[in-house]
Motif scaffolding. Structure first.
Motif, mmCIF file in Angstrom:
data_model
loop_
_atom_site.group_PDB
_atom_site.id
_atom_site.type_symbol
_atom_site.label_atom_id
_atom_site.label_comp_id
_atom_site.label_asym_id
_atom_site.label_seq_id
_atom_site.Cartn_x
_atom_site.Cartn_y
_atom_site.Cartn_z
ATOM 1 N N ALA A 570 0.831 -1.209 0.000
ATOM 2 C CA ALA A 570 0.000 0.000 0.000
ATOM 3 C C ALA A 570 0.861 1.252 0.000
ATOM 4 O O ALA A 570 0.581 2.224 -0.724
ATOM 5 C CB ALA A 570 -0.921 -0.021 1.214
ATOM 6 N N ASN A 571 1.913 1.259 0.804
ATOM 7 C CA ASN A 571 2.803 2.421 0.862
ATOM 8 C C ASN A 571 3.486 2.672 -0.478
ATOM 9 O O ASN A 571 3.603 3.813 -0.931
ATOM 10 C CB ASN A 571 3.852 2.222 1.948
ATOM 11 C CG ASN A 571 3.250 2.229 3.342
ATOM 12 O OD1 ASN A 571 2.174 2.817 3.565
ATOM 13 N ND2 ASN A 571 3.911 1.572 4.290
ATOM 14 N N VAL A 572 3.960 1.585 -1.118
ATOM 15 C CA VAL A 572 4.635 1.720 -2.409
ATOM 16 C C VAL A 572 3.670 2.229 -3.463
ATOM 17 O O VAL A 572 4.005 3.099 -4.287
ATOM 18 C CB VAL A 572 5.252 0.366 -2.839
ATOM 19 C CG1 VAL A 572 5.795 0.455 -4.265
ATOM 20 C CG2 VAL A 572 6.354 -0.049 -1.882
ATOM 21 N N LEU A 573 2.439 1.730 -3.443
ATOM 22 C CA LEU A 573 1.455 2.132 -4.444
ATOM 23 C C LEU A 573 1.118 3.615 -4.312
ATOM 24 O O LEU A 573 1.040 4.344 -5.316
ATOM 25 C CB LEU A 573 0.191 1.287 -4.303
ATOM 26 C CG LEU A 573 -0.899 1.534 -5.352
ATOM 27 C CD1 LEU A 573 -0.374 1.245 -6.751
ATOM 28 C CD2 LEU A 573 -2.133 0.683 -5.051
ATOM 29 N N VAL A 574 0.918 4.079 -3.098
ATOM 30 C CA VAL A 574 0.619 5.496 -2.887
ATOM 31 C C VAL A 574 1.799 6.359 -3.323
ATOM 32 O O VAL A 574 1.625 7.424 -3.932
ATOM 33 C CB VAL A 574 0.263 5.753 -1.408
ATOM 34 C CG1 VAL A 574 0.150 7.257 -1.144
ATOM 35 C CG2 VAL A 574 -1.037 5.066 -1.047
ATOM 36 N N SER A 575 2.998 5.907 -2.972
ATOM 37 C CA SER A 575 4.194 6.643 -3.390
ATOM 38 C C SER A 575 4.278 6.741 -4.907
ATOM 39 O O SER A 575 4.625 7.786 -5.469
ATOM 40 C CB SER A 575 5.444 5.947 -2.835
ATOM 41 O OG SER A 575 6.609 6.526 -3.358
ATOM 42 N N GLU A 608 -4.302 10.434 5.056
ATOM 43 C CA GLU A 608 -3.554 11.173 4.033
ATOM 44 C C GLU A 608 -3.413 10.358 2.760
ATOM 45 O O GLU A 608 -3.586 10.866 1.645
ATOM 46 C CB GLU A 608 -2.179 11.553 4.583
ATOM 47 C CG GLU A 608 -1.375 12.429 3.627
ATOM 48 C CD GLU A 608 -0.034 12.836 4.213
ATOM 49 O OE1 GLU A 608 0.793 13.369 3.467
ATOM 50 O OE2 GLU A 608 0.176 12.617 5.436
ATOM 51 N N GLN A 609 -3.098 9.079 2.904
ATOM 52 C CA GLN A 609 -2.939 8.217 1.740
ATOM 53 C C GLN A 609 -4.271 8.023 1.007
ATOM 54 O O GLN A 609 -4.324 7.998 -0.231
ATOM 55 C CB GLN A 609 -2.376 6.863 2.172
ATOM 56 C CG GLN A 609 -0.932 6.923 2.644
ATOM 57 C CD GLN A 609 -0.452 5.585 3.180
ATOM 58 O OE1 GLN A 609 -1.250 4.829 3.763
ATOM 59 N NE2 GLN A 609 0.845 5.320 3.017
ATOM 60 N N GLU A 612 -5.025 10.963 -1.035
ATOM 61 C CA GLU A 612 -4.173 10.975 -2.235
ATOM 62 C C GLU A 612 -4.788 10.111 -3.322
ATOM 63 O O GLU A 612 -4.791 10.483 -4.505
ATOM 64 C CB GLU A 612 -2.761 10.471 -1.889
ATOM 65 C CG GLU A 612 -1.771 10.505 -3.049
ATOM 66 C CD GLU A 612 -1.521 11.919 -3.550
ATOM 67 O OE1 GLU A 612 -1.421 12.097 -4.785
ATOM 68 O OE2 GLU A 612 -1.445 12.845 -2.710
ATOM 69 N N LEU A 613 -5.359 8.974 -2.910
ATOM 70 C CA LEU A 613 -6.029 8.116 -3.892
ATOM 71 C C LEU A 613 -7.247 8.830 -4.481
ATOM 72 O O LEU A 613 -7.520 8.745 -5.690
ATOM 73 C CB LEU A 613 -6.462 6.799 -3.233
ATOM 74 C CG LEU A 613 -5.351 5.858 -2.767
ATOM 75 C CD1 LEU A 613 -5.959 4.644 -2.054
ATOM 76 C CD2 LEU A 613 -4.503 5.398 -3.936
ATOM 77 N N LEU A 614 -7.965 9.543 -3.613
ATOM 78 C CA LEU A 614 -9.156 10.251 -4.072
ATOM 79 C C LEU A 614 -8.780 11.375 -5.042
ATOM 80 O O LEU A 614 -9.433 11.562 -6.081
ATOM 81 C CB LEU A 614 -9.914 10.808 -2.868
ATOM 82 C CG LEU A 614 -11.266 11.486 -3.174
ATOM 83 C CD1 LEU A 614 -12.213 10.507 -3.879
ATOM 84 C CD2 LEU A 614 -11.888 12.019 -1.888
#
Length: 658
Positions: A570-575, A608-609, A612-614
């Motif tokens: 999940a962290n990598v995808l958001v990054s 926050e993540q 960011e997706l939204l």
């Protein structure tokens, strides 16, 4: 198709071309290629008037109106055929050993001299092994007369090289005091004229050795080479026939002084002159008058020049005659005397008109003229191998100083560069050239780079070798060029993974970006990455371009997900989404990859993540060109998933539980 025949006659080279190209009949324009290569083109001059072609046959006239071909003519030298590869490779090893020893900087002159003598011995051992190998191969050939003759000729060239090298070692490297000098020269003659050993073998294998036709010739040859113990053994065979005379001869031979048995030169000189006078007195008394063969031996021991001249058929050469005669007339000869003596014996052996190219080289060595030895050898020994290696050795010995240099380049470097150039043009020996270029400080690196740039990259193995050479020597431009060329070649052959590897090694950002886009296009088309293991191991190379960074991070996300490391995934995808490195064609795919993580029982995205997706979804929706029911359905699903996750994230943050 053209064939070339190269012939050498008295320093001139004749090249005969056989070709079916009619344009060559009008004349040829030659250009030197690389190494042993000549490029020929038909002489093409436009004919302006019809009258210009009068007398030209129809075949040539037809050729004038067509295209003209360039013909490549190559030939082997004595050092570039497969049988001489031993000399090139082993000689290269000795050369590197010498450079390493000199780089170590031995301060003791005596120790340094001993090291150089050992190096010279190694060079001679290599040459001798190559001569024996060639002769063995030639003797085994029964069905190819042309090859047999060619090998025998090349073996003779190497024999001459060994002969000259051995003499140069005596005169310039392993310098001996008076007395020991002649001992070295006698060893030189014994080493290179072993035919008497063959005669002795034939004599001893016969039923009656004493009556064999070669019996006395074998004895005379042994006397001429100072092999006194062998002479005594052969004479004992006839003891029952000429007992008294043989006892007297054996007594003379047994008392012949040998320099190594004495402590000082004066002591040896005293005993030798006493023994020599006794030989003369014995001859004058007629002790061997009834035995002409023994009398002839006594004449040789007495140094009678007339007897030596009678045996020119056994000596074969003027230098054999000179060394043999000095052995029984002046065993304490000095280096300075050899020059004049050599010319005297040349006159005895036919005079200047009978002097061969080899004789000129040997005369230069006896004159202590190292520069002339190199010059004559370069012209007459058909190869730069000898000239390059002997000059390198003698430069380290101290025989060549800056007075022999050519402008800004030393004679040593000039010859090494020329020899290396010949090797570099050979398809299987170019790697040896690198070692010689490395030890040419003025122009070695520049010439190496020029040659490496022109080598055809026929295989990936060859490309890797050239790249390794370039990187070790900080030839950045060459390394990048090789990588770019082979990367494009791999791309043309459809090997996308190999092309990307070469592009990364070349640090070519533009090419790397283009290939990364090809990987992305393949993923969009098939849903799978090409060469995923390569993408998993990009390392710092991902920083070369945004597209590479995306590929590396996206593969990291896929690996984390596959290994059930969902939080990290999940962290990598958001990054990845935040960076906006992904092409817009994959934005929806990235968001869809987030759905399983959004629907996970565990809250994987914080507030926050999730926002960011939204934001990313809203940005994607704003750039849609037209409405699409399938796309709208996916968007709605994403909104619901993001909304639920946002609620769960708020709850966890406020109440500390999911």
């Amino acid at each position: 198709m053209s064939e070339g025949v190269l012939e050498r006659d008295k320093g001139c080279v004749l090249l005969t071309i056989r070709s079916d190209d009619p344009s060559l009949e009008l004349g040829m324009k030659p250009e030197w290629g690389v190494g042993n290569q000549l490029l020929l083109a038909g002489f093409c001059k436009k004919l302006r008037l019809k009258s210009d072609i009068k007398g030209v046959n129809s075949r040539i006239s037809k050729a004038l109106s067509g295209s003209f071909s360039t013909h490549e003519v190559q030939w082997d030298t004595a050092m570039t055929n497969s049988y001489a590869r031993m000399l090139v490779s082993e000689g290269n090893g000795v050369f590197l050993t010498l450079q390493n020893l000199m780089a170590a900087g031995e301060d003791n002159p005596s120790v340094k001299r001993q090291q150089l003598v050992k190096i010279s011995h190694k060079y001679r051992s290599v040459i001798k092994a190559c001569v024996d190998h060639m002769q063995l191969v030639a003797d085994s050939i029964t069905d190819d007369t042309s090859l047999k003759l060619r090998l025998e000729d090349q073996s003779q060239v190497l024999f001459k090289i060994e002969l000259v090298w051995h003499l140069c070692e005596i005169m310039f490297v392993d310098i001996q005091p008076v007395g020991a000098l002649l001992t070295r020269l006698v060893d030189w003659i014994r080493w290179h004229f072993p035919e008497c050993e063959t005669w002795v073998k034939q004599v001893m294998e016969s039923s009656d050795p004493a009556q064999h036709p070669l019996y006395w010739d074998a004895i005379y040859s042994y006397v001429l080479q100072g092999r006194i113990d062998e002479v005594r053994k052969l004479l004992r065979i006839r003891r029952s026939i000429d007992a008294d005379e043989l006892v007297a001869m054996d007594d003379l031979l047994s008392r012949m002084p040998v320099f190594s048995y004495f402590n000082t030169l004066s002591e040896f000189d005293l005993y030798w002159h006493k023994w020599h006078e006794e030989c003369k007195l014995t001859l004058d008394r007629g002790t061997f008058q009834l035995s002409p063969n023994l009398e002839k031996i006594c004449q040789l021991l007495s140094g009678k020049i007339e007897t030596f001249l009678e045996m020119t058929n056994l000596c074969e050469t003027w230098y054999h005659l000179m060394v043999s005669n000095l052995l029984y007339t002046n065993p304490c000869v000095t280096v300075g005397e050899l020059s004049d003596l050599a010319h005297d014996y040349v006159n005895m052996f036919g005079g200047p008109m009978a002097v061969s190219d080899l004789d000129h080289i040997l005369l230069a060595a006896f004159e202590l003229n190292a520069l002339e030895v190199v010059k004559e050898s370069s012209q007459n020994l058909e190869s730069w191998w000898f000239a390059a290696h002997i000059t390198d050795l003698l430069r380290h010995v101290g025989n060549f100083d800056t007075s022999h240099d050519q402008g800004h380049i030393s004679l040593r470097e000039f010859l090494l560069l020329d020899y290396a150039s010949g090797l570099a043009s050979h398809c299987s020996m170019w790697q040896f050239a690198i070692d010689y270029f490395d030890h040419c400080p003025t122009y070695g690196q520049q010439m190496m780079e020029c040659f490496l740039e022109r080598i055809s990259l026929q295989s990936e193995l060859k490309a890797n070798k050239i790249l390794d050479i370039a990187l070790k020597r900080n030839m950045t431009h060459l390394a990048n060029t090789v990588c770019k060329l082979y990367g494009r070649k791999a791309l043309q052959n459809g090997r996308l993974g190999s092309a990307l590897t070469w592009a990364i090694r070349s640090k070519d950002v533009q090419f790397s970006t283009y290939l990364a886009e090809q990987f992305i296009s393949e993923y969009v088309r098939s849903g799978e990455f090409y060469a995923p293991s390569l993408l998993d191991n990009l390392g710092p190379s991902v920083l070369y371009s945004d597209k590479l960074t995306f590929l590396g991070k996206y593969r990291e996300f896929q690996n984390c997900y596959a290994n059930k490391e969902f939080k990290q995934a999940a962290n990598v995808l958001v990054s990845l989404i935040s960076s906006r490195f992904a092409p817009k064609s994959l934005w929806m795919a990235l968001l869809l990859d987030a759905i399983p993580l959004l629907e996970s029982e565990q809250v994987l995205f914080d507030d926050e993540q999730t926002y960011e997706l939204l934001y990313f979804l809203e940005e994607l929706s704003s750039i849609k060109d037209e409405s699409n029911s399938e796309l709208d359905k996916k968007t709605q699903t994403l909104r619901l998933a993001i909304g639920r996750n946002l609620m769960r994230a708020h709850t966890r943050e406020k109440f500390g539980k999911e």
